[in-house]
Design a protein around this motif. Structure first.
Motif, mmCIF file in Angstrom:
data_model
loop_
_atom_site.group_PDB
_atom_site.id
_atom_site.type_symbol
_atom_site.label_atom_id
_atom_site.label_comp_id
_atom_site.label_asym_id
_atom_site.label_seq_id
_atom_site.Cartn_x
_atom_site.Cartn_y
_atom_site.Cartn_z
ATOM 1 N N TYR A 54 4.405 -9.662 -6.886
ATOM 2 C CA TYR A 54 3.103 -10.326 -7.012
ATOM 3 C C TYR A 54 3.229 -11.634 -7.801
ATOM 4 O O TYR A 54 2.626 -12.651 -7.446
ATOM 5 C CB TYR A 54 2.087 -9.391 -7.696
ATOM 6 C CG TYR A 54 0.754 -10.063 -7.858
ATOM 7 C CD1 TYR A 54 -0.105 -10.186 -6.764
ATOM 8 C CD2 TYR A 54 0.366 -10.630 -9.069
ATOM 9 C CE1 TYR A 54 -1.318 -10.852 -6.882
ATOM 10 C CE2 TYR A 54 -0.846 -11.293 -9.189
ATOM 11 C CZ TYR A 54 -1.678 -11.394 -8.088
ATOM 12 O OH TYR A 54 -2.871 -12.057 -8.194
ATOM 13 N N GLU A 92 1.887 -3.931 7.716
ATOM 14 C CA GLU A 92 0.704 -3.896 6.856
ATOM 15 C C GLU A 92 1.109 -4.006 5.382
ATOM 16 O O GLU A 92 0.489 -4.751 4.603
ATOM 17 C CB GLU A 92 -0.041 -2.581 7.101
ATOM 18 C CG GLU A 92 -1.419 -2.580 6.498
ATOM 19 C CD GLU A 92 -2.086 -1.224 6.595
ATOM 20 O OE1 GLU A 92 -1.700 -0.412 7.472
ATOM 21 O OE2 GLU A 92 -2.980 -0.987 5.770
ATOM 22 N N ASN A 95 2.044 -7.535 4.559
ATOM 23 C CA ASN A 95 0.846 -8.354 4.429
ATOM 24 C C ASN A 95 0.171 -8.121 3.073
ATOM 25 O O ASN A 95 -0.250 -9.070 2.397
ATOM 26 C CB ASN A 95 -0.109 -8.019 5.587
ATOM 27 C CG ASN A 95 -1.341 -8.887 5.529
ATOM 28 O OD1 ASN A 95 -1.254 -10.069 5.190
ATOM 29 N ND2 ASN A 95 -2.499 -8.307 5.815
ATOM 30 N N ARG A 96 0.110 -6.849 2.662
ATOM 31 C CA ARG A 96 -0.506 -6.545 1.366
ATOM 32 C C ARG A 96 0.275 -7.196 0.220
ATOM 33 O O ARG A 96 -0.287 -7.692 -0.743
ATOM 34 C CB ARG A 96 -0.555 -5.030 1.142
ATOM 35 C CG ARG A 96 -1.596 -4.339 2.007
ATOM 36 C CD ARG A 96 -1.605 -2.858 1.732
ATOM 37 N NE ARG A 96 -2.574 -2.174 2.571
ATOM 38 C CZ ARG A 96 -3.192 -1.047 2.239
ATOM 39 N NH1 ARG A 96 -2.925 -0.472 1.096
ATOM 40 N NH2 ARG A 96 -4.053 -0.493 3.058
ATOM 41 N N GLY A 100 -2.128 -9.851 -0.682
ATOM 42 C CA GLY A 100 -3.119 -9.061 -1.396
ATOM 43 C C GLY A 100 -3.301 -9.519 -2.834
ATOM 44 O O GLY A 100 -2.442 -10.215 -3.392
ATOM 45 N N THR A 104 -4.092 -4.660 -4.911
ATOM 46 C CA THR A 104 -3.657 -4.322 -3.543
ATOM 47 C C THR A 104 -2.133 -4.317 -3.463
ATOM 48 O O THR A 104 -1.533 -3.413 -2.877
ATOM 49 C CB THR A 104 -4.241 -5.349 -2.537
ATOM 50 O OG1 THR A 104 -5.657 -5.332 -2.680
ATOM 51 C CG2 THR A 104 -3.862 -5.007 -1.107
ATOM 52 N N CYS A 105 -1.517 -5.316 -4.065
ATOM 53 C CA CYS A 105 -0.050 -5.409 -4.038
ATOM 54 C C CYS A 105 0.569 -4.195 -4.747
ATOM 55 O O CYS A 105 1.449 -3.527 -4.198
ATOM 56 C CB CYS A 105 0.384 -6.715 -4.693
ATOM 57 S SG CYS A 105 2.163 -6.931 -4.738
ATOM 58 N N THR A 108 0.760 -0.682 -3.084
ATOM 59 C CA THR A 108 1.599 -0.520 -1.899
ATOM 60 C C THR A 108 2.638 0.600 -2.071
ATOM 61 O O THR A 108 2.990 1.284 -1.110
ATOM 62 C CB THR A 108 2.322 -1.852 -1.557
ATOM 63 O OG1 THR A 108 1.341 -2.891 -1.538
ATOM 64 C CG2 THR A 108 2.996 -1.796 -0.214
ATOM 65 N N TYR A 111 0.894 3.858 -1.408
ATOM 66 C CA TYR A 111 0.442 3.876 -0.012
ATOM 67 C C TYR A 111 1.620 4.226 0.903
ATOM 68 O O TYR A 111 1.502 5.048 1.814
ATOM 69 C CB TYR A 111 -0.150 2.502 0.334
ATOM 70 C CG TYR A 111 -0.697 2.395 1.730
ATOM 71 C CD1 TYR A 111 -1.752 3.202 2.147
ATOM 72 C CD2 TYR A 111 -0.163 1.489 2.650
ATOM 73 C CE1 TYR A 111 -2.254 3.104 3.439
ATOM 74 C CE2 TYR A 111 -0.671 1.382 3.934
ATOM 75 C CZ TYR A 111 -1.713 2.194 4.321
ATOM 76 O OH TYR A 111 -2.207 2.102 5.597
ATOM 77 N N ASN A 171 -12.784 -2.755 -1.957
ATOM 78 C CA ASN A 171 -11.460 -3.273 -2.317
ATOM 79 C C ASN A 171 -10.654 -2.219 -3.062
ATOM 80 O O ASN A 171 -11.231 -1.346 -3.722
ATOM 81 C CB ASN A 171 -11.598 -4.503 -3.224
ATOM 82 C CG ASN A 171 -12.280 -5.638 -2.495
ATOM 83 O OD1 ASN A 171 -11.929 -5.957 -1.360
ATOM 84 N ND2 ASN A 171 -13.274 -6.225 -3.139
#
Ligand code: ASP
Length: 283
Positions: A54, A92, A95-96, A100, A104-105, A108, A111, A171
């Motif tokens: 990030y 996906e 992209n995050r 993101g 969001t980052c 991951t 996720y 979010n």
């Protein structure tokens, strides 16, 4: 009903993951929460790798960090012989990590681990964005979250949920570090779990640094655990214990590697029950 949480220290090796599937998970574990995989290969937790991704502003350098991060997950998929096509998931995730925001980052890691392990453990992936809702003041909206969690537990026999994050106004929103403990505690609270198992690489709680193996506790009251916390012995996130205590749900801290033993944190009235259970297990 038991809720189980597997931290990244219990998801370090393929052997641990295989052991979880063959020896630990059973039909009682209807809801399971996972952290990101252990990041030994990187010398730090995967969430810290994600912080580095990030913070990197130059796109090529970002990609140079993302590529080994995803390759690590691909290695796990291959070692577990998972069959699904994960190309969309990786797209996906990329992209995050590229576009993101901070939360969001960082989410991951969980996720990815939950999506991959849901195939391997043969459980239904249920995203925590559908289960954990935050309020304006950043605390958990327990009423809304409980309703969603109860619903999911009725709909799916065995759910696998990524820890560490939830939803705030559409979010991704993170708990503080170590927050997967809280995800599992909120779930245990919502479904009135009989036990919250927190699987780690330690066989329980000791009076000092867990690595020095001093005095081992079979049982700790919630209050005694808070006292240890205030002395810096942080095995389970405080907020997780807060949720468990509200419904007097005992927490068992146990090891994927050594099995059996474990420290139970609970109400003093539960002490005998859990100690008896341990001795009868020991034969
Ligand atoms: N992966 C997150 C962290 O490193 C959350 C967790 O492990 O509970 O803090």
């Amino acid at each position: 009903m038991i809720v189980a949480k597997f931290g990244s220290s219990s998801l370090q090796t393929i052997e641990q993951i295989k052991k979880i599937k063959s020896q630990i998970l059973d039909s009682d574990h209807q809801m399971v929460v996972v952290s990101a995989f252990g990041g030994d290969k990187f010398g730090k937790k995967l969430t810290d790798v994600l912080i580095g991704i990030y913070q990197e502003t130059i796109i090529e350098k970002k990609m140079a960090l993302i590529t080994p991060f995803l390759a690590y997950h691909q290695d796990i998929i291959s070692a577990l012989k998972c069959q699904k096509d994960y190309s969309q998931l990786f797209k996906e995730a990329t992209n995050r990590m590229l576009n993101g925001d901070y939360d969001t980052c960082l989410a991951t890691g969980e996720y990815l681990s939950a999506t991959i392990l849901s195939e391997y453990f043969e459980m239904t992936f249920v995203d925590s964005r559908q289960l954990i809702f935050f309020s304006k003041d950043q605390t958990v909206d327990i009423k809304r979250s409980s309703a969603a969690i109860l619903d999911a537990s009725k709909q799916h026999r065995r759910c696998l949920v990524p820890g560490f994050y939830g939803d705030y106004k559409g979010n991704i929103h993170l708990f503080t570090r170590g927050g997967s403990d809280i995800t599992a505690a909120v779930i245990a609270y919502a479904i009135d779990a009989t036990l919250y198992e927190n699987w780690k690489d330690t066989d329980g709680i000791y009076n000092d640094d867990i690595k020095t193996h001093k005095v081992y506790y079979d049982f700790l009251s919630y209050e005694s655990y808070y006292k240890l916390l205030s002395l810096g012995n942080r095995v389970i996130h405080k907020e997780a214990v807060d949720f468990a205590q509200l419904k007097e749900i005992p927490i068992r801290v146990c090891s994927v590697d050594t099995g059996g033993r474990g420290t139970v944190i609970g109400n003093v009235s539960q002490r005998e029950k859990y100690l008896k259970r341990r001795f009868s297990c020991a034969g």
